[in-house]
Design an enzyme around this catalytic site. Sequence first.
Site, mmCIF file in Angstrom:
data_model
loop_
_atom_site.group_PDB
_atom_site.id
_atom_site.type_symbol
_atom_site.label_atom_id
_atom_site.label_comp_id
_atom_site.label_asym_id
_atom_site.label_seq_id
_atom_site.Cartn_x
_atom_site.Cartn_y
_atom_site.Cartn_z
ATOM 1 N N SER A 569 0.816 -1.206 -0.057
ATOM 2 C CA SER A 569 -0.146 0.030 -0.073
ATOM 3 C C SER A 569 0.709 1.188 0.198
ATOM 4 C CB SER A 569 -0.980 0.021 1.228
ATOM 5 O OG SER A 569 -2.024 0.651 1.021
ATOM 6 N N ASP A 654 -9.971 -3.355 -5.582
ATOM 7 C CA ASP A 654 -9.215 -2.598 -4.678
ATOM 8 C C ASP A 654 -9.896 -1.094 -4.487
ATOM 9 O OD1 ASP A 654 -7.469 -1.398 -2.722
ATOM 10 O OD2 ASP A 654 -5.733 -2.608 -3.323
ATOM 11 N N HIS A 689 -8.175 -4.946 -1.553
ATOM 12 C CA HIS A 689 -7.088 -4.306 -0.930
ATOM 13 C C HIS A 689 -6.277 -5.400 -0.001
ATOM 14 C CE1 HIS A 689 -4.512 -1.024 -0.130
ATOM 15 N NE2 HIS A 689 -4.417 -1.074 1.215
#
Length: 717
Positions: A569, A654, A689
């Site tokens: 991330s 995501d 995610h």
Amino acid sequence: MNKRILPGLLLLLAISACNNPKKNEMKPIKWPDIKPPIAPINPYKRIIHNDTVADNYYWMIDYFKKGPDSTKVVDYLKAENAYLDTMMKSTDAFQADLFKEMKGRIKEKDESVPVSKNGYFYYSRTDDGQEYFKYCRKKGSLTAPEEVLLDVDAMAKGHSYFSVTGFSVSPDNKLLAFGVDMVSRRQYTTQVKNLETGEIYRDAIPNMQGAVAWANDNKTFFYTSKNPITLLSEKIKRHVLGTDVKADVVVYDEKDNTNYIGVSKSKNGKYIFIGSQGTLTSEYRMINADEPDAPFQVFSPRFKDVLYDVLPVDDKFYIVTNWNAKNFRLMECPLTKTSKENWKEVIPNRKDVLLEYGEEFKDFLVLSERKNGLTELRVLKKDGSDYYIKFDEPVYSAAIGSNPEYNGKTLRYSYTSLTTPSSVYDYNLEKKTKKLMKQQEVLGGYNPQDYVTERIFAPAKDGTKIPVALVYKKGFEKNGKAPLLLYAYGSYGASTDATFSSPRLSLLDRGFVFAIANIRGGQEMGRLWYEDGKLMKKKNTFTDFIAAGEYLVKQKYTSKNHLYANGGSAGGLLMGAVVNMAPDLWNGVIADVPFVDVVNTMLDESIPLTTNEFDEWGNPKQKDAYDYMKSYSPYENVERKAYPNMLVTTGLHDSQVQYFEPAKWVAKLRAMKTDNNVLLLKTNMDFGHGGASGRFDYLKDVSLRWAFLFALEGITK
């Protein structure tokens, strides 16, 4: 929740090491001689601040935007997946063995430590062979009959992704509200179940945050509604059971699109709070929980660069705030005079201690403080005296756990380290005694004495000492020959503590060292540590990580030929930056769901959650911010040069870092890099995610990551 924070499961599942005396005799895998997919070039011009940039792969946004090239995007991602499958084909059997090995360490039939609330003990339990869990309770005693509130194993059948969150029981214990996400974009549909009849009410509320706050009338609750496009938490609404959801009243509408909002109920049951918070500013509103129709009143108006949190007790409010206090201080105020001019200092700001948050009880206040990068729990008693709960290992993670009973005298906290499995303790706040309630059971004969952990400090470019925690198997020799995986995050002030991971043992037991670098941008060493790694100082985050890697090589924990890096991330941004800045330092890099197209994403406010990020990265509509952001954004700075071996992951759905960022980055790397090193892109076409939702499914992704590292090291079993 901040945009680029990858859930702990994938972020810290990362890695660790062990000693294999034959490893250094092995050779890296011989990769198949096949050509990778080549993404079509369709130039798009970005013109801002008199700067023109051609983006050859902008078209990859079309699946998200539902544009004309949507099908072409999916075809490209599938081609990359097929390429990865072919390249990694020789490791298929090894991946299957790794999955079996890691799954074999997990106790399949298990149960959480029960939490007492309002006359019931709540817990979850897992069964053999099941991916999910059952949420249960017992009335009055742990010997009472079990009541299964939700059978998530049954609910998830037929779904490739299924997440349930936000369990909230009404004050009379008769109703359960919960949120369901079946897409992995964190857009929950809240439902209500009658726990006496088993009926699921028709009051289904879509596109919300997940958790609700019940008023004391047992029929009204408040919830957070999201914008369906940007996914911003925009409105707090009030719902009355049995009424039309479309008629729900908006009790708060956030006008500042840089703030996140949420609603909660105080621990003592007296108040409903609406919180609005950005990176730099926060504000709370409240009502009496007995008066759900009352208008919300501001606790203390928002002020620029002032953050505060509220902890209600019987006769006062405690406030944790950075108002005139860089590392935060503790204040108090009367119940009837709550604006900040009425706040009185209880614990002052300290240069060497960060006050993080607190947990209120009727007779105690427990504070989580961070000193020298490590957490300490401080207990304040009503008579003004205090004491600390301290911990002995050189690096560890400790946190206040679930403590819903306001009148309780027992603190539940969690503890773990790089060698100590996750543990849950109950601490008697009066007697100062602790009891181990549960420790994660690692099947297969794990012995923590077989592993060694240490903490070192790497000198950064400007002389700052960067804490680095390491773990390796006993017998490791500092001769520069061992493979080492270096992990970091370094954004949003999120502290990365040393925690245990059973999947990581598969690395340690094959000769890897695992290291965590507490680089600036986190908050491990105080608030200034965070501020020195954000906005116009963001590059400190990247140079700190490079310095940590160079120091580990210098100290002969590893060498450049055996040094690997991982981040996800916002930590994936870190990976993208360091391979541009120091490409020859790493033999391999794993970038999970990486935030690598910083400038383009921050210019597009229709992309989910972008406006919440301006205080973290800057707003590129301002020229200074644009120029600085452009100078480090990984996608902008790909050059015609050699790059390390790389595995990049993403998810088509995501919600935090959209799939097109890593896809564009990989496409540009393929077109520009001059080396013969491996570059792989894995897109999970079903998830978002955090990856798979099942408790075992995620291990398949971990197996792929580990197999990639092992292939580069020539480890085949």
